[in-house]
Design a protein around this motif. Structure first.
Motif, PDB file in Angstrom:
ATOM      1  N   LEU A 104       0.726  -1.188  -0.106  1.00  0.00           N
ATOM      2  CA  LEU A 104       0.056   0.096  -0.055  1.00  0.00           C
ATOM      3  C   LEU A 104       0.944   1.285  -0.108  1.00  0.00           C
ATOM      4  N   TYR A 105       0.808   1.862  -0.913  1.00  0.00           N
ATOM      5  CA  TYR A 105       1.755   3.222  -1.234  1.00  0.00           C
ATOM      6  C   TYR A 105       0.884   4.453  -1.147  1.00  0.00           C
ATOM      7  N   LEU A 106       1.178   5.165  -0.109  1.00  0.00           N
ATOM      8  CA  LEU A 106       0.414   6.444   0.300  1.00  0.00           C
ATOM      9  C   LEU A 106       1.157   7.520  -0.259  1.00  0.00           C
ATOM     10  N   GLY A 107       0.719   8.424  -0.924  1.00  0.00           N
ATOM     11  CA  GLY A 107       1.472   9.573  -1.701  1.00  0.00           C
ATOM     12  C   GLY A 107       2.289   9.149  -2.930  1.00  0.00           C
ATOM     13  N   ALA A 108       1.479   8.658  -3.927  1.00  0.00           N
ATOM     14  CA  ALA A 108       2.069   7.859  -5.149  1.00  0.00           C
ATOM     15  C   ALA A 108       2.719   9.016  -6.122  1.00  0.00           C
ATOM     16  N   SER A 109       2.208  10.145  -5.878  1.00  0.00           N
ATOM     17  CA  SER A 109       2.404  11.148  -6.809  1.00  0.00           C
ATOM     18  C   SER A 109       2.612  10.925  -8.386  1.00  0.00           C
ATOM     19  N   HIS A 110       3.623  11.210  -9.150  1.00  0.00           N
ATOM     20  CA  HIS A 110       3.590  10.856 -10.665  1.00  0.00           C
ATOM     21  C   HIS A 110       3.973   9.463 -10.700  1.00  0.00           C
ATOM     22  N   GLY A 111       4.351   8.686  -9.638  1.00  0.00           N
ATOM     23  CA  GLY A 111       4.519   7.028  -9.792  1.00  0.00           C
ATOM     24  C   GLY A 111       6.247   6.938  -9.899  1.00  0.00           C
ATOM     25  N   TYR A 112       6.917   7.907  -9.632  1.00  0.00           N
ATOM     26  CA  TYR A 112       8.134   7.453  -9.845  1.00  0.00           C
ATOM     27  C   TYR A 112       8.936   6.395  -8.717  1.00  0.00           C
ATOM     28  N   THR A 113       8.852   6.607  -7.656  1.00  0.00           N
ATOM     29  CA  THR A 113       9.075   5.520  -6.675  1.00  0.00           C
ATOM     30  C   THR A 113       8.212   4.075  -6.813  1.00  0.00           C
ATOM     31  N   PRO A 114       6.817   4.495  -6.915  1.00  0.00           N
ATOM     32  CA  PRO A 114       5.970   3.211  -7.176  1.00  0.00           C
ATOM     33  C   PRO A 114       6.538   2.471  -8.325  1.00  0.00           C
TER      34      PRO A 114
ATOM     35  N   VAL B 255      -2.133   5.242  -3.549  1.00  0.00           N
ATOM     36  CA  VAL B 255      -2.997   6.154  -3.115  1.00  0.00           C
ATOM     37  C   VAL B 255      -2.445   7.588  -3.519  1.00  0.00           C
ATOM     38  N   GLU B 256      -3.198   8.417  -4.188  1.00  0.00           N
ATOM     39  CA  GLU B 256      -2.863   9.836  -4.538  1.00  0.00           C
ATOM     40  C   GLU B 256      -3.974  10.710  -4.438  1.00  0.00           C
ATOM     41  N   PHE B 257      -3.945  11.915  -3.801  1.00  0.00           N
ATOM     42  CA  PHE B 257      -5.102  12.696  -3.648  1.00  0.00           C
ATOM     43  C   PHE B 257      -5.343  13.678  -4.856  1.00  0.00           C
ATOM     44  N   ALA B 258      -4.106  14.059  -5.507  1.00  0.00           N
ATOM     45  CA  ALA B 258      -3.960  15.393  -6.306  1.00  0.00           C
ATOM     46  C   ALA B 258      -4.266  14.770  -7.724  1.00  0.00           C
TER      47      ALA B 258
ATOM     48  N   ALA C 147      -7.564   9.044  -3.765  1.00  0.00           N
ATOM     49  CA  ALA C 147      -8.185   9.166  -2.495  1.00  0.00           C
ATOM     50  C   ALA C 147      -7.311  10.020  -1.588  1.00  0.00           C
ATOM     51  N   ASP C 148      -7.998  10.250  -0.548  1.00  0.00           N
ATOM     52  CA  ASP C 148      -7.108  11.052   0.589  1.00  0.00           C
ATOM     53  C   ASP C 148      -6.506  10.041   1.410  1.00  0.00           C
ATOM     54  N   ALA C 149      -5.371   9.789   1.821  1.00  0.00           N
ATOM     55  CA  ALA C 149      -4.833   9.082   2.978  1.00  0.00           C
ATOM     56  C   ALA C 149      -5.411   8.933   4.229  1.00  0.00           C
ATOM     57  N   ASN C 150      -5.711  10.256   4.350  1.00  0.00           N
ATOM     58  CA  ASN C 150      -6.222  10.719   5.712  1.00  0.00           C
ATOM     59  C   ASN C 150      -7.407  10.170   5.922  1.00  0.00           C
TER      60      ASN C 150
ATOM     61  N   GLN D 231       4.818   5.142   3.081  1.00  0.00           N
ATOM     62  CA  GLN D 231       4.064   6.524   3.005  1.00  0.00           C
ATOM     63  C   GLN D 231       4.965   7.665   2.830  1.00  0.00           C
ATOM     64  N   ASP D 232       4.879   8.409   2.052  1.00  0.00           N
ATOM     65  CA  ASP D 232       5.444   9.595   1.674  1.00  0.00           C
ATOM     66  C   ASP D 232       4.583  11.049   1.208  1.00  0.00           C
ATOM     67  N   ILE D 233       4.189  11.294   2.296  1.00  0.00           N
ATOM     68  CA  ILE D 233       2.930  12.597   2.265  1.00  0.00           C
ATOM     69  C   ILE D 233       3.536  13.773   3.250  1.00  0.00           C
ATOM     70  N   ALA D 234       3.856  14.944   2.620  1.00  0.00           N
ATOM     71  CA  ALA D 234       4.150  15.999   3.247  1.00  0.00           C
ATOM     72  C   ALA D 234       2.778  16.653   3.848  1.00  0.00           C
ATOM     73  N   GLN D 235       2.463  16.226   5.224  1.00  0.00           N
ATOM     74  CA  GLN D 235       1.100  16.769   5.788  1.00  0.00           C
ATOM     75  C   GLN D 235       1.679  16.969   7.161  1.00  0.00           C
ATOM     76  N   LYS D 236       0.980  17.850   7.797  1.00  0.00           N
ATOM     77  CA  LYS D 236       1.369  18.285   9.148  1.00  0.00           C
ATOM     78  C   LYS D 236       0.952  16.899  10.089  1.00  0.00           C
TER      79      LYS D 236
HETATM   80  C1  LIG Z   1       6.709  14.048  -2.058  1.00  0.00           C
HETATM   81  S1  LIG Z   1       5.153  13.707  -2.965  1.00  0.00           S
HETATM   82  C2  LIG Z   1       5.592  11.867  -3.240  1.00  0.00           C
HETATM   83  C3  LIG Z   1       6.765  11.271  -4.142  1.00  0.00           C
HETATM   84  C4  LIG Z   1       6.483   9.816  -4.311  1.00  0.00           C
HETATM   85  N1  LIG Z   1       6.512   9.053  -3.302  1.00  0.00           N
HETATM   86  C5  LIG Z   1       7.756   9.243  -5.150  1.00  0.00           C
HETATM   87  O1  LIG Z   1       8.820   8.999  -4.149  1.00  0.00           O
HETATM   88  O2  LIG Z   1       7.668   9.264  -6.393  1.00  0.00           O
HETATM   89  C6  LIG Z   1       3.960  13.527  -2.088  1.00  0.00           C
HETATM   90  C7  LIG Z   1       2.603  13.490  -2.536  1.00  0.00           C
HETATM   91  O3  LIG Z   1       1.548  13.176  -1.517  1.00  0.00           O
HETATM   92  C8  LIG Z   1       0.642  13.604  -2.138  1.00  0.00           C
HETATM   93  N2  LIG Z   1      -0.388  13.620  -0.836  1.00  0.00           N
HETATM   94  C9  LIG Z   1      -0.280  14.708   0.101  1.00  0.00           C
HETATM   95  N3  LIG Z   1      -1.170  14.600   1.097  1.00  0.00           N
HETATM   96  C10 LIG Z   1      -1.970  13.418   0.624  1.00  0.00           C
HETATM   97  C11 LIG Z   1      -3.199  12.976   1.156  1.00  0.00           C
HETATM   98  N4  LIG Z   1      -3.756  13.273   2.374  1.00  0.00           N
HETATM   99  N5  LIG Z   1      -3.499  11.933   0.636  1.00  0.00           N
HETATM  100  C12 LIG Z   1      -2.984  11.132  -0.576  1.00  0.00           C
HETATM  101  N6  LIG Z   1      -1.978  11.864  -1.187  1.00  0.00           N
HETATM  102  C13 LIG Z   1      -1.370  12.890  -0.487  1.00  0.00           C
HETATM  103  C14 LIG Z   1       0.910  14.821  -2.701  1.00  0.00           C
HETATM  104  O4  LIG Z   1      -0.213  15.091  -3.581  1.00  0.00           O
HETATM  105  C15 LIG Z   1       2.109  14.337  -3.572  1.00  0.00           C
HETATM  106  O5  LIG Z   1       1.865  13.871  -4.684  1.00  0.00           O
END
Ligand SMILES: C[S@@+](CC[C@H](N)C(=O)[O-])C[C@H]1O[C@@H](n2cnc3c(N)ncnc32)[C@H](O)[C@@H]1O
Length: 216
Positions: free
Chosen positions: A68-78, A93-96, A118-121, A138-143
């Motif tokens: 389960l990959y949270l914050g998949a973005s463009h798919g680089y690491t995935p 999972v990616e929400f943007a 979807a929103d990982a939150n 998980q690689d998500i930049a959230q507080k």
């Molecule tokens: C630093 S990037 C991830 C880079 C990616 N993991 C890689 O290595 O290729 C963080 C990603 O997390 C996503 N993101 C942030 N908050 C999120 C949330 N609550 N649910 C899903 N995705 C989220 C952002 O839209 C962004 O695309």
């Protein structure tokens, strides 16, 4: 080419994976052919997992892992995890919506990636798509990134599984010293999970660290 982990190879200071989709690249990554095998170069400056591995972190991802990959973005690491877990599966999972488009292009070429908008939150919104995972990454930049990680690992991580939490200090607090933030996160995370490894990611990623942990 020296194998440093299941599906991950190193030559000089560069990492590679065996390309699952021969002849296809997604990010203009360098391709190298060695003894008839095609490898994709994996850039540690674009991937926290690659930078952690170059800094000596073990990688428990196997050829048949369900991730389960949270914050998949463009798919680089995935896409590299898709090379490693070539007989497994990745729920990405990616929400943007903006970056989801690229993730869909990657997953169209790679049958072991399912993109999920979807929103990982709010794991309850994708609960019905996901099966128990060997790895939660998980690689998500959230507080509240730690809270998001704990929610998802408690719902989806198998008892025998491993969780990776990449932590961005600046998303938690822009004013405080990153090392202080890592220490606090470590203390909080260790209340809930067993931390096996921890690395800061300099010089590849500024103000980031990564934890590898299991369930208690
Ligand atoms: C630093 S990037 C991830 C880079 C990616 N993991 C890689 O290595 O290729 C963080 C990603 O997390 C996503 N993101 C942030 N908050 C999120 C949330 N609550 N649910 C899903 N995705 C989220 C952002 O839209 C962004 O695309």
């Amino acid at each position: 080419m020296k194998q440093i982990s299941e599906g991950v190879f190193q030559r000089n200071r560069l990492l590679y994976t065996k390309n699952l989709v021969i002849g296809t690249t997604h990010f203009q990554e360098t391709i190298l052919t060695d003894e008839g095998t095609e490898y994709r170069q994996w850039d540690a400056r674009s991937s926290k997992l690659a930078s952690a591995m170059l800094k000596g972190m073990k990688c428990p991802i196997k050829a048949d892992s369900r991730v389960l990959y949270l914050g998949a973005s463009h798919g680089y690491t995935p896409s590299y995890i898709s090379d490693i877990a070539r007989n497994g599966f990745i729920f990405a999972v990616e929400f943007a919506p903006r970056v989801m488009r690229d993730l869909i292009f990657v997953s169209e070429k790679r049958e072991n990636i399912a993109p999920i908008l979807a929103d990982a939150n709010k794991p309850e919104t994708y609960y019905h798509y996901i099966s128990p995972a060997d790895i939660v990454y998980q690689d998500i930049a959230q507080k509240n990134q730690l809270e998001i990680f704990l929610k998802n690992t408690s719902l989806f991580l198998k008892d025998s599984g491993h969780g990776f939490l990449a932590l961005k200090a600046r998303s938690i607090d822009t004013t405080r010293e990153p090392r202080k933030i890592y220490q606090e996160a470590k203390a909080e995370l260790s209340k809930h999970m067993r931390i096996i490894e921890y690395r800061t990611l300099e010089p590849f990623q500024k103000d980031h660290c990564i934890f590898l942990c299991t369930k208690k």
